[in-house]
Motif scaffolding. Structure first.
Motif, PDB file in Angstrom:
ATOM      1  N   SER A 172       0.816  -1.209   0.000  1.00 36.98           N
ATOM      2  CA  SER A 172       0.000   0.000   0.000  1.00 36.98           C
ATOM      3  C   SER A 172       0.854   1.266   0.000  1.00 36.98           C
ATOM      4  O   SER A 172       1.921   1.316   0.615  1.00 36.98           O
ATOM      5  N   SER A 174       0.274   5.490   0.694  1.00 38.20           N
ATOM      6  CA  SER A 174      -0.654   6.527   1.171  1.00 38.20           C
ATOM      7  C   SER A 174      -0.304   7.854   0.524  1.00 38.20           C
ATOM      8  O   SER A 174       0.873   8.229   0.439  1.00 38.20           O
ATOM      9  N   MET A 176      -0.705  11.849   0.885  1.00 41.07           N
ATOM     10  CA  MET A 176      -0.952  12.765   1.993  1.00 41.07           C
ATOM     11  C   MET A 176      -0.918  14.221   1.523  1.00 41.07           C
ATOM     12  O   MET A 176      -0.132  14.588   0.653  1.00 41.07           O
ATOM     13  N   LEU A 181      -4.758  12.408   5.142  1.00 41.15           N
ATOM     14  CA  LEU A 181      -4.750  11.325   4.167  1.00 41.15           C
ATOM     15  C   LEU A 181      -5.741  11.641   3.052  1.00 41.15           C
ATOM     16  O   LEU A 181      -6.934  11.815   3.290  1.00 41.15           O
ATOM     17  N   THR A 184      -5.381   6.042  -0.653  1.00 36.40           N
ATOM     18  CA  THR A 184      -4.322   5.036  -0.738  1.00 36.40           C
ATOM     19  C   THR A 184      -4.377   4.372  -2.109  1.00 36.40           C
ATOM     20  O   THR A 184      -5.414   4.381  -2.773  1.00 36.40           O
ATOM     21  N   THR A 186      -2.535   0.840  -4.403  1.00 36.42           N
ATOM     22  CA  THR A 186      -1.900  -0.477  -4.266  1.00 36.42           C
ATOM     23  C   THR A 186      -0.808  -0.602  -5.305  1.00 36.42           C
ATOM     24  O   THR A 186      -1.027  -0.320  -6.496  1.00 36.42           O
TER      25      THR A 186
END
Length: 190
Positions: A172, A174, A176, A181, A184, A186
């Motif tokens: 994963s 993230s 920001m 956040l 996300t 993958t």
């Protein structure tokens, strides 16, 4: 073959004097250790200061050599190995030898410490330490479009690379905005 060497260390060379078609040559010195008939067995224990570690960061490997019976403190040297590759030879101090390194390769390294013995103590080899060295990564971020217009969707793409290739698919990432956040993603092929 000889049984005439006295107890202690001896520097042995082989000298070829040459022949009708060959020049002479001398081998590199070989250090031959002759132990007393009452040499005591030893055990060598190896520990790592941090495991797992990060590639390029310091790790201290410490070998402790102990007699299997009786008192006393073994002297001599310990060789540290990664698999079959010798990393460093370190002299014992009060039965302990330490090797600090930042050059272990990323991945799983099998580290052993080999004590060569002295005139009173036999040599021994530690159990291997499976040193996990994590590869450092570099993250590159792009946006499309950039600049964007208020209310327009923007796609952020993160690319992760390292000295041993991309991290495994499925991990994963993230995204920001400061400490907030945004979402996300993958990983797929980095």
């Amino acid at each position: 073959t000889t049984a005439e060497l006295t107890v202690g260390k001896h520097s042995i060379t082989a000298v070829y004097s040459g022949g009708s078609n060959f020049t002479g040559s001398t081998s590199a010195p070989l250090s031959q250790l002759v132990q007393s008939g009452t040499a005591v067995g030893t055990t060598t224990a190896l520990v790592s200061s941090v495991n797992p570690s990060v590639q390029g960061k310091s790790v201290t490997l410490t070998a402790t050599v102990s007699p299997q019976s009786g008192g006393g403190v073994p002297t001599g040297k310990v060789s540290f190995y990664n698999g079959s590759t010798e990393l460093k030879v370190v002299a014992l101090s009060s039965g302990v030898a330490s090797y600090k390194t930042t050059t272990l390769p990323a991945g799983s390294d099998s580290i052993t410490a080999v004590y060569g013995g002295d005139t009173n103590y036999t040599g021994s080899t530690s159990l291997p330490v499976d040193q996990i060295v994590m590869a450092t990564t570099k993250t590159t971020l792009t946006a499309s479009p950039n600049p964007s217009i208020y209310g327009q969707a923007a796609t952020f793409t993160a690319t992760i690379t390292s000295s041993i290739g991309a991290p495994p698919d499925g991990e994963s990432v993230s995204f920001m905005k400061g400490t907030t956040l945004l979402g996300t993603g993958t990983l797929s092929g980095g």
